[in-house]
Enzyme design. Structure first.
Site, mmCIF file in Angstrom:
data_model
loop_
_atom_site.group_PDB
_atom_site.id
_atom_site.type_symbol
_atom_site.label_atom_id
_atom_site.label_comp_id
_atom_site.label_asym_id
_atom_site.label_seq_id
_atom_site.Cartn_x
_atom_site.Cartn_y
_atom_site.Cartn_z
ATOM 1 N N GLY A 28 -11.459 2.632 5.116
ATOM 2 C CA GLY A 28 -10.629 1.792 4.245
ATOM 3 C C GLY A 28 -9.758 2.601 3.287
ATOM 4 N N HIS A 29 -8.921 1.892 2.575
ATOM 5 C CA HIS A 29 -7.999 2.574 1.656
ATOM 6 C C HIS A 29 -8.740 3.244 0.497
ATOM 7 C CE1 HIS A 29 -7.085 -1.614 -0.350
ATOM 8 N NE2 HIS A 29 -8.366 -1.392 -0.254
ATOM 9 N N ASN A 30 -8.228 4.402 0.131
ATOM 10 C CA ASN A 30 -8.738 5.166 -1.014
ATOM 11 C C ASN A 30 -10.149 5.711 -0.818
ATOM 12 O OD1 ASN A 30 -6.597 3.192 -2.268
ATOM 13 N ND2 ASN A 30 -6.805 4.908 -3.683
ATOM 14 N N GLN A 78 0.867 -1.173 0.000
ATOM 15 C CA GLN A 78 0.000 0.000 0.000
ATOM 16 C C GLN A 78 0.909 1.230 0.000
ATOM 17 O OE1 GLN A 78 -3.760 -0.536 0.305
ATOM 18 N NE2 GLN A 78 -2.855 -2.395 -0.577
ATOM 19 N N SER A 87 -12.315 2.554 -1.235
ATOM 20 C CA SER A 87 -12.660 3.305 -2.456
ATOM 21 C C SER A 87 -14.056 3.908 -2.445
ATOM 22 C CB SER A 87 -12.501 2.417 -3.698
ATOM 23 O OG SER A 87 -11.170 1.986 -3.814
#
Lengths: 348, 348, 348
Positions: free
Chosen positions: A235-237, A194, A255
């Site tokens: 979460g990521h993004n 990441q 996302s």
């Protein structure tokens, strides 16, 4: 801290009723002393007005006349925030950079910043003016923290992040841990490193032990003025807009895009790749996937309009066992009636 | 990091299309520059292919022909993991054992390990080759950590644990806190000391601020290659199989057994003493008690087959208020019809 | 630790059956060796009695006769707690005040307390006799911690808190982070400084990475003997009674009052300003708002009587799609029958 009621009113730009008085603090209606100011917003607590010993009550409308002294406000919570600010003693007991902290020689720490013992400031990190970094906080390499921020004890900002001004990170919160990204292979789950970051805009607050993941690529973003409560997972993004309220234990999958002014109530779960429009409000414990229209009020898992959920879950669900009985009864009676009708002539 | 596309393709064992090019990074289709590689898996993002400036796109099938240069992959996510690995800069900015760390004289730290300032290594602890222990991490007495592990800032491994090789513990995660075990007595809840441990097998990853309790007796086990997301709670004496994916904010109650390759989606709750068979998939926010068959896909609280849940909760629930009206109408009409039939002769 | 079975029985005030034996530990029925004591409560595990190698089994009633040696108990869990206590080695490997800790000159630390490296004790803080403060723990200014407490690694007690005696704070737990209080203004959410505190009474235990917010004004209170599991969130101004059990990942909203002896099962959410009466039990994943009567057993979101929920959600929900079909069929058949009845004469 002591201040005359008249001076306090002037500071706030408010009118007051009754005689002047020295004020030494702020407290609840139940606990306030004669030299403290209290407040009333929620009509539920109005009966306490007759029993409070508070020297003055910050309130509005019809309540003003019910007390000996009132600070008359058009936005009680806002003025309460200002009053409390006046009497608040901020957390902490140190200033300057402690000799027991670790500051990497390549880090840039403003001379007005406070770095507590056992805080860690990595290579290339930047700590802005007036920012306080409490004990055990970690600021990774190349992470930039703006001015006037508070990083409470044992919070973690991994490397490469960008944090704006006047941001508050409560104790134990983690920003920039790895997103949950794995490729499925015959050998098992292979980690996708990441390498993105987290961008936190001005005046954001992140709650205790929350976890905001770094992006796989690009950035996870928390928009200006948004407030995230304790134990929230982002979460990521993910992109969170401006002025959102994200209540305790909410989880937002990777996302997902959350618009401006959105409210996610406690324990809401939002799936990956969802989109929640500006101003939407999602009820507690709801589950969101796909798109939610701007301004809508939704609840349930999966979500439906909040009014429908209230009826379906609050009213209908408890009667569901009874409904099954009613339908069974209908089936029997209809069957019997069919037989009656068909055999009608013969029976008579 | 710079690498020619041809060299990158060779490293990955992949074919590429188009002319050779110097690659300097990896990014999303939207953000990639002309000298960066991007990727496409999800058809949802296929329209971005016509607009991306990416010098090369790692992709498969029909998308290969839609771009000027492609890295042609049979498993895009796996190859993406490899590409990102090449360009990734790992977190951290130190090596060796910091003089500001505490290492107990009876601990054994491999000379190739990295121990950051303010990390604590207890008596009899073992830290394997190449393992990194970030600032503020705690490794309790007699806890053994294998080779190639990363213990990120402020994570806690209490005493007596066994951690395998290539394990990643994200910031703030706690392994080996006491299980929740109390005896009911007339004097209140009496603590049952938790004297078991936690065993974490190779290549496990534990998310930020997760909590994995030590066993009352014996071990809590996390099987090889399993990945646990942020804020996950694992109770005492739980056994998690190999290659599981346990998504954010899942809670697993004590003594529950989770098989191999199980997926527990976000915010799932599993009761004490439950059993989830190999390869089962449990939908987000579901509640599991008792047994779940291997390979089954379940959802809801309590769980039912996922397809049933989708209909019951997604389709039927919003129509439930209307169903009550329909049943009421049926009851009235049937009653009326019964009267008509019974009194039929007289009416005519 | 070695002890003869006869001496162990005497210590516990229990009878034993069979011959005397040297006991060296305690373990599960499955794992116990010939010189270890095990236990049996749950009938589910009774079949293991015939296969266990345990030298002695702590148990009750009919099981006593099924083993060669038994410790005969009227409260097996309570006596198990006592047995385990005898064999337990407590966590930790240090005593005294470490030179690597930070203790503010105005703090008062009892000479029998243990302060680990990198622990932080703020100005005016008080640490009682026998209390252990592990590495990385933070005790803010003016926070008072009683006697016999354990503050595990990296837990955070912000300033101004009051913690009783024999309190256990698991790793990473945060007490006294700011409550989630904001005034809505045209400029966005304005922070209401949280100037109240947290009061934790004797024998409370707080789980790993839990978050207990300080009050806006006044106190957030956790009553005597209450046990809070991992990742629990307690909002500002909440009052938790005595001897409650609050299981993993529960969230309790601000100003809610929870009575004595309440059980909140895993992942329960309780809204702001709710009231839960003494002895109430709330099922896992339930959502509570408003009032819950003392002694009631509730479940669902929103909650209903647990028995009703079990039927509605466990039995009826999976049959809901079918119910819709049955109702549709009823409607059609009733319609047909109505036509038959109305046109009856003509058809014949």
């Amino acid at each position: 801290m002591k201040i005359m009621l008249s001076a306090l009113a002037e500071k706030l730009g408010l009118e007051y009723t009754g005689s002047d008085l020295e004020i030494t603090g702020v407290n609840t209606l139940e606990k306030a002393r004669e030299d403290e100011v209290s407040f009333l917003v929620n009509p539920k607590y109005a009966p306490q007005l007759s029993e409070t010993r508070a020297g003055c009550v910050l309130t509005s409308g019809p309540y003003v006349e019910k007390v000996e002294r009132a600070l008359v406000s058009g936005n009680v919570y806002m003025d309460l925030a200002k009053v409390v600010e006046i009497f608040a003693e901020p957390q902490g007991c140190m200033s300057g950079v402690s000799e027991l902290a670790y500051v990497h020689p390549d880090a840039v720490v403003d001379e007005s910043a406070t770095i507590y013992p056992f805080a860690f400031i990595g290579a290339g990190a930047v700590i802005g003016a007036g920012t306080q970094v409490f004990a055990g906080a970690y600021v990774g390499e190349k992470t930039s923290v703006g001015t006037g921020c508070i990083l409470y004890p044992n919070c973690v900002l991994m490397g490469g992040l960008t944090v704006g001004n006047d941001v508050i990170i409560q104790p134990g919160a983690v920003l920039g841990g790895d997103g949950f990204g794995f490729a499925q292979t015959p050998m098992g789950h292979m980690k996708i490193p990441q390498i993105g970051n987290v961008t936190v805009e001005d005046r954001v607050e992140i709650g205790s032990n929350a976890a905001i993941d770094r992006a796989a690529l690009d950035s996870t973003r928390i928009g200006m003025g948004s407030k995230l409560d304790n134990l929230v997972q982002i979460g990521h993004n993910v992109e969170i807009g401006q002025h959102c309220l994200i209540i305790g234990q909410v989880g937002v999958g990777g996302s997902t895009k959350v618009g401006d002014g959105v409210v996610l109530a406690g324990q809401v779960g939002v799936a990956d790749n969802a989109e929640i429009g500006d101003g939407a409000m999602i009820g507690a414990q709801s589950g969101v996937a796909g798109k939610v229209a701007p301004g809508s009020k939704m609840a349930g898992s999966p979500v439906m309009p909040a009014g429908t959920f209230l009826k379906a879950s609050g009213v209908c669900m408890p009667k569901l066992p009874d409904l099954f009985k009613r339908v069974k009864k209908l089936e029997k009676e209809l069957e019997a009636l069919k037989r009656t009708v068909t055999n009608g002539d013969e029976d008579e």
